[in-house]
Design an enzyme around this catalytic site. Structure first.
Site, PDB file in Angstrom:
ATOM      1  N   ARG A   1     -96.274 -33.755  32.685  1.00  0.00           N
ATOM      2  CA  ARG A   1     -97.026 -34.876  33.270  1.00  0.00           C
ATOM      3  C   ARG A   1     -97.625 -35.741  32.167  1.00  0.00           C
ATOM      4  O   ARG A   1     -98.224 -35.245  31.221  1.00  0.00           O
ATOM      5  CB  ARG A   1     -98.145 -34.326  34.162  1.00  0.00           C
ATOM      6  CG  ARG A   1     -99.201 -35.333  34.594  1.00  0.00           C
ATOM      7  CD  ARG A   1     -98.820 -36.036  35.873  1.00  0.00           C
ATOM      8  NE  ARG A   1     -99.735 -37.126  36.207  1.00  0.00           N
ATOM      9  CZ  ARG A   1    -100.632 -37.080  37.172  1.00  0.00           C
ATOM     10  NH1 ARG A   1    -100.790 -35.980  37.880  1.00  0.00           N
ATOM     11  NH2 ARG A   1    -101.380 -38.137  37.431  1.00  0.00           N
TER      12      ARG A   1
ATOM     13  N   ARG B   1     -94.804 -40.042  38.304  1.00  0.00           N
ATOM     14  CA  ARG B   1     -95.137 -38.802  37.604  1.00  0.00           C
ATOM     15  C   ARG B   1     -94.152 -37.690  37.926  1.00  0.00           C
ATOM     16  O   ARG B   1     -93.611 -37.634  39.028  1.00  0.00           O
ATOM     17  CB  ARG B   1     -96.552 -38.360  37.898  1.00  0.00           C
ATOM     18  CG  ARG B   1     -96.836 -38.147  39.368  1.00  0.00           C
ATOM     19  CD  ARG B   1     -98.258 -38.471  39.699  1.00  0.00           C
ATOM     20  NE  ARG B   1     -98.247 -39.726  40.411  1.00  0.00           N
ATOM     21  CZ  ARG B   1     -99.207 -40.182  41.171  1.00  0.00           C
ATOM     22  NH1 ARG B   1    -100.296 -39.516  41.321  1.00  0.00           N
ATOM     23  NH2 ARG B   1     -99.104 -41.305  41.790  1.00  0.00           N
TER      24      ARG B   1
ATOM     25  N   ASP C   1     -97.680 -33.943  40.273  1.00  0.00           N
ATOM     26  CA  ASP C   1     -99.090 -34.218  40.561  1.00  0.00           C
ATOM     27  C   ASP C   1     -99.584 -33.063  41.416  1.00  0.00           C
ATOM     28  O   ASP C   1     -98.998 -32.780  42.468  1.00  0.00           O
ATOM     29  CB  ASP C   1     -99.224 -35.545  41.304  1.00  0.00           C
ATOM     30  CG  ASP C   1    -100.667 -35.947  41.528  1.00  0.00           C
ATOM     31  OD1 ASP C   1    -101.541 -35.540  40.737  1.00  0.00           O
ATOM     32  OD2 ASP C   1    -100.940 -36.685  42.505  1.00  0.00           O
TER      33      ASP C   1
ATOM     34  N   ASP D   1    -103.075 -31.732  43.196  1.00  0.00           N
ATOM     35  CA  ASP D   1    -104.451 -32.053  43.550  1.00  0.00           C
ATOM     36  C   ASP D   1    -105.059 -30.918  44.354  1.00  0.00           C
ATOM     37  O   ASP D   1    -104.456 -30.460  45.343  1.00  0.00           O
ATOM     38  CB  ASP D   1    -104.527 -33.342  44.380  1.00  0.00           C
ATOM     39  CG  ASP D   1    -104.290 -34.594  43.566  1.00  0.00           C
ATOM     40  OD1 ASP D   1    -104.651 -34.605  42.374  1.00  0.00           O
ATOM     41  OD2 ASP D   1    -103.758 -35.563  44.134  1.00  0.00           O
TER      42      ASP D   1
END
Length: 151
Positions: free
Chosen positions: A80, A89, A92, A94
């Site tokens: 990344r 990207r 990712d 989260d």
């Protein structure tokens, strides 16, 4: 503690990127459940290719900040690069919800403040945990219905 993590990739081999991330998540989360992968259009940021998204749920004993560090390390391992906000990207990850914790620090906000309005988080999450609730926000099925009915 129950961790809900969203995954996304829109560069190179998106499926492989998610598969690698899931393999790494399995090393830190027990009882890992992963949603089906779904293709979504990018939200915000520059013009870019579509994403492949998923949600993973598992149990973790780490402190929230330590789990976040592990997620960032997985992103780094996959390659990344953070050069454009909401840009393309390789991966990712989260942290969306961690138990019922509410955190508002410069590096971590829980529940994730944008999750309630993101179909690419709510739809795959609903697929594997239809009774889920975002603490202090509401049931994901209600949130998802409000998004899909307005689009």
């Amino acid at each position: 503690m129950k961790a809900v993590i969203s995954l996304g990739s829109n560069l190179e081999n998106r499926r492989l990127n998610l598969d690698i991330a899931v393999t790494e998540l399995a090393k830190i989360l027990s009882g890992l459940i992963v949603s089906p992968y779904i293709e979504t259009e990018p939200v915000g940021g520059p013009k870019q290719d579509d994403f492949l998204n998923a949600v993973a749920i598992g149990e973790c004993e780490l402190e929230a900040n330590d789990l976040l560090k592990k997620l960032l390390a997985i992103e780094d391992q996959i390659g990344r690069v953070r050069d454009v906000k909401w840009g393309p990207r390789l991966i990712d990850l989260d942290l969306i919800v961690y138990g019922d914790q509410v955190i508002d620090s410069p590096i971590l906000k829980l529940p994730h403040p944008l999750a309630k309005s993101r179909e690419f988080v709510l739809a795959p999450w609903f697929a594997i945990d239809p009774q889920a609730v975002i603490p202090g926000v509401g049931e994901i099925k209600t949130l998802l219905a409000s998004i899909t009915s307005s689009s």
